[in-house]
Scaffold this active site. Structure first.
Site, PDB file in Angstrom:
ATOM      1  N   LYS A  52     -20.726   7.328   1.139  1.00 39.48           N
ATOM      2  CA  LYS A  52     -21.664   6.232   0.868  1.00 39.48           C
ATOM      3  C   LYS A  52     -22.468   6.531  -0.389  1.00 39.48           C
ATOM      4  O   LYS A  52     -22.931   7.649  -0.568  1.00 39.48           O
ATOM      5  CB  LYS A  52     -22.659   6.109   2.027  1.00 39.48           C
ATOM      6  N   ARG A  64     -17.599  14.175   7.064  1.00 41.55           N
ATOM      7  CA  ARG A  64     -17.464  13.780   5.677  1.00 41.55           C
ATOM      8  C   ARG A  64     -18.529  14.401   4.776  1.00 41.55           C
ATOM      9  O   ARG A  64     -18.393  14.439   3.568  1.00 41.55           O
ATOM     10  CB  ARG A  64     -17.581  12.255   5.609  1.00 41.55           C
ATOM     11  N   TYR A  65     -19.629  14.824   5.378  1.00 44.50           N
ATOM     12  CA  TYR A  65     -20.729  15.424   4.628  1.00 44.50           C
ATOM     13  C   TYR A  65     -21.042  16.769   5.281  1.00 44.50           C
ATOM     14  O   TYR A  65     -20.960  16.894   6.494  1.00 44.50           O
ATOM     15  CB  TYR A  65     -21.982  14.537   4.698  1.00 44.50           C
ATOM     16  N   CYS A  96     -17.577  -2.685  22.517  1.00 41.94           N
ATOM     17  CA  CYS A  96     -18.914  -3.147  22.129  1.00 41.94           C
ATOM     18  C   CYS A  96     -19.324  -4.276  23.067  1.00 41.94           C
ATOM     19  O   CYS A  96     -18.471  -4.902  23.694  1.00 41.94           O
ATOM     20  CB  CYS A  96     -18.905  -3.691  20.710  1.00 41.94           C
ATOM     21  N   ARG A 106     -23.648  16.844   8.447  1.00 39.90           N
ATOM     22  CA  ARG A 106     -23.649  15.898   9.548  1.00 39.90           C
ATOM     23  C   ARG A 106     -22.243  15.462   9.928  1.00 39.90           C
ATOM     24  O   ARG A 106     -21.378  15.367   9.071  1.00 39.90           O
ATOM     25  CB  ARG A 106     -24.509  14.665   9.237  1.00 39.90           C
ATOM     26  N   CYS A 137     -16.482  -6.800  11.439  1.00 39.44           N
ATOM     27  CA  CYS A 137     -16.560  -5.367  11.770  1.00 39.44           C
ATOM     28  C   CYS A 137     -15.635  -4.511  10.907  1.00 39.44           C
ATOM     29  O   CYS A 137     -14.455  -4.806  10.763  1.00 39.44           O
ATOM     30  CB  CYS A 137     -16.183  -5.179  13.227  1.00 39.44           C
ATOM     31  N   ASP A 183     -19.865   1.938   1.013  1.00 43.95           N
ATOM     32  CA  ASP A 183     -19.104   3.054   1.568  1.00 43.95           C
ATOM     33  C   ASP A 183     -17.730   3.009   0.914  1.00 43.95           C
ATOM     34  O   ASP A 183     -16.962   2.073   1.132  1.00 43.95           O
ATOM     35  CB  ASP A 183     -19.001   2.915   3.094  1.00 43.95           C
ATOM     36  N   CYS A 214     -18.317  -8.343  16.307  1.00 45.81           N
ATOM     37  CA  CYS A 214     -18.733  -8.973  15.066  1.00 45.81           C
ATOM     38  C   CYS A 214     -17.462  -9.283  14.277  1.00 45.81           C
ATOM     39  O   CYS A 214     -16.582  -8.430  14.154  1.00 45.81           O
ATOM     40  CB  CYS A 214     -19.616  -8.012  14.288  1.00 45.81           C
ATOM     41  N   ASP A 226     -17.478  -3.766   3.966  1.00 41.55           N
ATOM     42  CA  ASP A 226     -16.299  -2.940   3.683  1.00 41.55           C
ATOM     43  C   ASP A 226     -15.054  -3.814   3.582  1.00 41.55           C
ATOM     44  O   ASP A 226     -15.062  -4.970   4.007  1.00 41.55           O
ATOM     45  CB  ASP A 226     -16.128  -1.893   4.791  1.00 41.55           C
ATOM     46  N   ARG A 232     -14.657  -1.587  11.642  1.00 41.79           N
ATOM     47  CA  ARG A 232     -13.719  -0.843  12.498  1.00 41.79           C
ATOM     48  C   ARG A 232     -12.928  -1.802  13.388  1.00 41.79           C
ATOM     49  O   ARG A 232     -12.488  -1.445  14.477  1.00 41.79           O
ATOM     50  CB  ARG A 232     -14.479   0.182  13.358  1.00 41.79           C
TER      51      ARG A 232
HETATM   52  C1  LIG Z   1     -22.232   6.907   7.400  1.00 38.62           C
HETATM   53  C2  LIG Z   1     -21.806   8.219   7.845  1.00 38.62           C
HETATM   54  C3  LIG Z   1     -22.729   9.234   8.109  1.00 38.62           C
HETATM   55  C4  LIG Z   1     -24.209   9.028   7.972  1.00 38.62           C
HETATM   56  O1  LIG Z   1     -24.507   8.862   6.631  1.00 38.62           O
HETATM   57  P1  LIG Z   1     -26.021   8.650   6.152  1.00 38.62           P
HETATM   58  O2  LIG Z   1     -25.869   8.282   4.728  1.00 38.62           O
HETATM   59  O3  LIG Z   1     -26.690   9.939   6.413  1.00 38.62           O
HETATM   60  O4  LIG Z   1     -26.594   7.555   6.990  1.00 38.62           O
HETATM   61  C5  LIG Z   1     -22.267  10.455   8.497  1.00 38.62           C
HETATM   62  N1  LIG Z   1     -20.953  10.703   8.617  1.00 38.62           N
HETATM   63  C6  LIG Z   1     -20.030   9.757   8.366  1.00 38.62           C
HETATM   64  C7  LIG Z   1     -18.603  10.115   8.510  1.00 38.62           C
HETATM   65  C8  LIG Z   1     -20.426   8.477   7.979  1.00 38.62           C
HETATM   66  O5  LIG Z   1     -19.509   7.535   7.751  1.00 38.62           O
HETATM   67  S1  SF4 Z   2     -19.975  -4.037  13.831  1.00 35.18           S
HETATM   68 FE1  SF4 Z   2     -18.090  -3.481  14.971  1.00 35.18          FE
HETATM   69  S2  SF4 Z   2     -18.616  -1.565  16.030  1.00 35.18           S
HETATM   70 FE2  SF4 Z   2     -20.553  -2.541  15.435  1.00 35.18          FE
HETATM   71  S3  SF4 Z   2     -21.157  -3.815  17.214  1.00 35.18           S
HETATM   72 FE3  SF4 Z   2     -20.050  -5.146  15.793  1.00 35.18          FE
HETATM   73  S4  SF4 Z   2     -17.923  -5.060  16.549  1.00 35.18           S
HETATM   74 FE4  SF4 Z   2     -18.979  -3.286  17.450  1.00 35.18          FE
END
Ligand SMILES: *Cc1c(COP(=O)(O)O)cnc(C)c1O
Ligand code: SF4
Length: 345
Positions: A314, A88-89, A101, A92, A108, A307, A105, A270, A110
């Site tokens: 973000k 996305r960036y 996990c 990175r 979560c 995000d 949570c 989120d 995801r």
């Molecule tokens: C959150 C995230 C990152 C890391 O983002 P930082 O702002 O550098 O912590 C990198 N790639 C993706 C796809 C993300 O969702």
């Molecule tokens: S937030 Fe989601 S991915 Fe992270 S530890 Fe909790 S359940 Fe697992």
């Protein structure tokens, strides 16, 4: 003690009254449940509003899905050129190594994709490595899931070795809840798997939301990671009924700093399905962060971030202290007073 993964087991462990079993069953049919011993022991069974229980015990409100909530709240799938990799960036990428996990949570982001399935397979990992190798701009690789540290130390060492062999990758960053959820699993061997045998820089981002999660055992697990050569940062989700009071956030941030963990992000929750009971308005979050800044040193301050949906990324959404377009500004001082400032060179 085992990890509790069924409503029946939770009730037998006296983590809730038997009347809640049907409600919990309905939630468990939809979303994964797991509470490992270290976290079960932290739950105050006499407090109906316990912030630890609220994070991990199922709740019927999770089945109340709002129209604006999304299965893929931040749009990972829109930016996934190879399976399990999100780009996305420019500098990175993120790799989802595991889909399980140690604890689930209830908030979560995801939640629709974690809780089952196999870890990223060999072919997908090879494709991710090729993708990174071909793109010299990729400087940092974020390893996440699920929780990647649930993998064996041997597998973690293999992943580390493969990524560390790519010359332009300088930073490996692991996102995990394991030091809090199952500190005994963060062994010296696991820590060495992340940090030994290469010259890259390794960060571990620890997810914790309440100071009570930073038990002596959790802190010892963090010390093992630090001793092996990892640098620790924190991430916290701002959650209604868990940490939406300034005193609670203050204690957590001080706890991180004392444990040699630099506070990094405070995430606005989120738009994950069935999580509206955890969200507070952004304006309230900003007021909390403003109050926090009055109490804490800069070292202890996280960045409040949102995000955005649809993979837009973000962004910091903390309070602004500067009003006006310059050169004459009105600036809010640390005591809440307003000072005039002329931005003259
Ligand atoms: C959150 C995230 C990152 C890391 O983002 P930082 O702002 O550098 O912590 C990198 N790639 C993706 C796809 C993300 O969702
Ligand atoms: S937030 Fe989601 S991915 Fe992270 S530890 Fe909790 S359940 Fe697992």
């Amino acid at each position: 003690m085992p990890t509790f993964t069924t409503p029946r087991a939770l009730i037998e462990a006296c983590l809730g009254p038997p009347e809640r079993e049907p409600e919990w069953r309905a939630v468990a049919e939809r979303y994964a449940v797991a509470i490992p011993p270290a976290l079960a022991a932290l739950i105050d069974r006499n407090d109906p509003d316990d912030p630890i229980a609220r994070q991990f015990l199922p709740d019927g409100r999770e089945l109340d899905r709002r129209p604006h909530e999304r299965d893929d709240p931040i749009g990972d799938d829109l930016k996934s050129p190879t399976p399990g990799l999100v780009h996305r960036y420019p500098d990175r990428v993120l790799i989802k190594l595991a889909s399980v996990c140690a604890v689930y949570c209830r908030f979560c982001f995801r939640r629709e994709s974690v809780g089952g399935g196999a870890p990223l397979d060999a072919a997908a990992f090879a494709a991710a490595l090729d993708y990174i190798r071909e793109r010299p701009k990729i400087w940092e690789v974020v390893l996440t899931g699920g929780d990647p540290l649930v993998l064996s130390a041997r597998r973690l060492a293999e992943v580390t070795r493969a990524l560390a062999a790519i010359p332009h990758v300088e930073i490996l960053r692991w996102h995990t809840r394991l030091p809090v959820a199952a500190p005994e699993r963060v062994t010296d061997e696991l820590a060495a798997a992340l940090a030994s045998g290469h010259d890259k820089t390794v960060y571990v981002a620890l997810h914790a939301n309440h100071a009570r999660e930073l038990t002596p055992e959790a802190r010892a697990a963090c010390r093992r990671l630090i001793a092996a050569g990892c640098t620790l940062v924190s991430q916290t989700v701002l959650l209604k009924g868990v940490n939406d009071r300034v005193e609670t956030l203050e204690a957590l941030m001080r706890g991180f700093v004392e444990a040699r963990i630099k506070p990094y992000y405070l995430h606005h929750p989120d738009l994950a399905p069935g999580t509206s009971h955890f969200r507070i308005p952004i304006a309230e979050g900003q007021a909390l962060v403003r109050a926090l800044r009055r109490r804490l040193s800069g070292l202890a301050m996280p960045t409040y971030v949102l995000d955005l949906p649809d993979a837009r990324g973000k962004i910091p959404i903390g309070p602004s202290y500067l009003e006006g377009a310059g050169p004459d500004y009105a600036v809010v001082d640390p005591n809440g007073g307003v000072a005039a400032y002329s931005d003259l060179c």
